[in-house]
Scaffold this motif. Structure first.
Motif, PDB file in Angstrom:
ATOM      1  N   ASP A  87       0.838  -1.181   0.270  1.00  0.00           N
ATOM      2  CA  ASP A  87       0.205  -0.171  -0.291  1.00  0.00           C
ATOM      3  C   ASP A  87       0.999   1.365  -0.283  1.00  0.00           C
ATOM      4  O   ASP A  87       0.623   2.304  -0.338  1.00  0.00           O
ATOM      5  N   LEU A  90       2.036   1.705  -3.729  1.00  0.00           N
ATOM      6  CA  LEU A  90       1.001   2.295  -3.962  1.00  0.00           C
ATOM      7  C   LEU A  90       0.964   4.107  -4.271  1.00  0.00           C
ATOM      8  O   LEU A  90       0.449   4.526  -5.430  1.00  0.00           O
ATOM      9  N   ALA A 202       0.027  -3.583  -7.489  1.00  0.00           N
ATOM     10  CA  ALA A 202      -0.964  -4.572  -7.056  1.00  0.00           C
ATOM     11  C   ALA A 202      -1.718  -5.613  -7.522  1.00  0.00           C
ATOM     12  O   ALA A 202      -2.791  -5.851  -6.958  1.00  0.00           O
TER      13      ALA A 202
END
Length: 216
Positions: A87, A90, A202
């Motif tokens: 995360d 990202l 992802a």
């Protein structure tokens, strides 16, 4: 007020640190495995002090866990840990690449890393080359703090990759995605390259840990 520069890591500690990290990221030291100071000191032919300092540093990077009851162990990889690490990537890595392209920074280091990944003889060499590829995309972004933040999760991301590749050897797919990211970046397509990088990061973690996707 003047601040002293951080002291360099002693050479013996650095040697032990590099060796343990290599063992973790190549799967020779597996998640959950105990790391006993005396055993490591005997293996590397050093006293316990450099081993202790190396383990403290590795705990700071998230590769090992120190517990009052279990001692030091290689960090376990689960869905929650993987998604937390990815995360962060990202949120930050696509933007860093976008800035690298906007600055028209050289991407030769990234291209060289892809060649080394293609020529790798094992997953350890391939993992190292892939880490160098991603780092070559974000380091020239023009914001050293952003680059350092991504460096801080780099080892944990490599640990996730090492564990996942042991179960799902998907490196050929990822190599193709790397080539497409580099193609878009070299063409000056900042938005396209950033999207491709986002999808690449992802898709990897969601393929590896699909059950956790709904919670993110």
């Amino acid at each position: 007020m003047a601040f002293a520069a951080p002291a360099p890591i002693p050479s013996r500690t650095q040697y032990v640190l590099d060796a343990i990290k290599h063992g973790i990221l190549t799967g020779q030291l597996v998640p959950g495995q105990a790391l006993v100071e005396a055993e490591l000191a005997a293996r590397f032919g050093v006293s316990k002090t450099p081993v202790r300092e190396a383990l403290k540093t590795l705990a700071g990077t998230g590769l090992v866990v120190m517990s009052q009851y279990k001692g030091v162990t290689v960090r376990e990889v689960d869905a929650a840990m993987a998604h937390q690490v990815y995360d962060v990537r990202l949120l930050l890595e696509p933007e860093a690449l976008r800035r690298t392209i906007a600055r028209q920074a050289s991407l030769d280091v990234a291209a060289d890393a892809l060649v080394r990944a293609d020529e790798a003889e094992d997953n350890a060499q391939r993992s190292l080359a892939n880490r160098e590829f991603h780092r070559a995309l974000y380091v020239p972004c023009g914001n050293p703090l952003l680059a350092r933040m991504l460096d801080e999760v780099r080892d944990q991301a490599a640990l996730v990759s090492a564990v996942v590749w042991g179960a799902i050897p998907s490196w050929e797919r990822e190599a193709a995605e790397h080539r497409e990211i580099l193609r878009l970046a070299r063409a000056g397509d900042a938005d396209g390259a950033a999207r491709a990088l986002h999808d690449h990061i992802a898709s990897f973690v969601h393929r590896a840990f699909p059950d956790e996707e709904a919670a993110m």
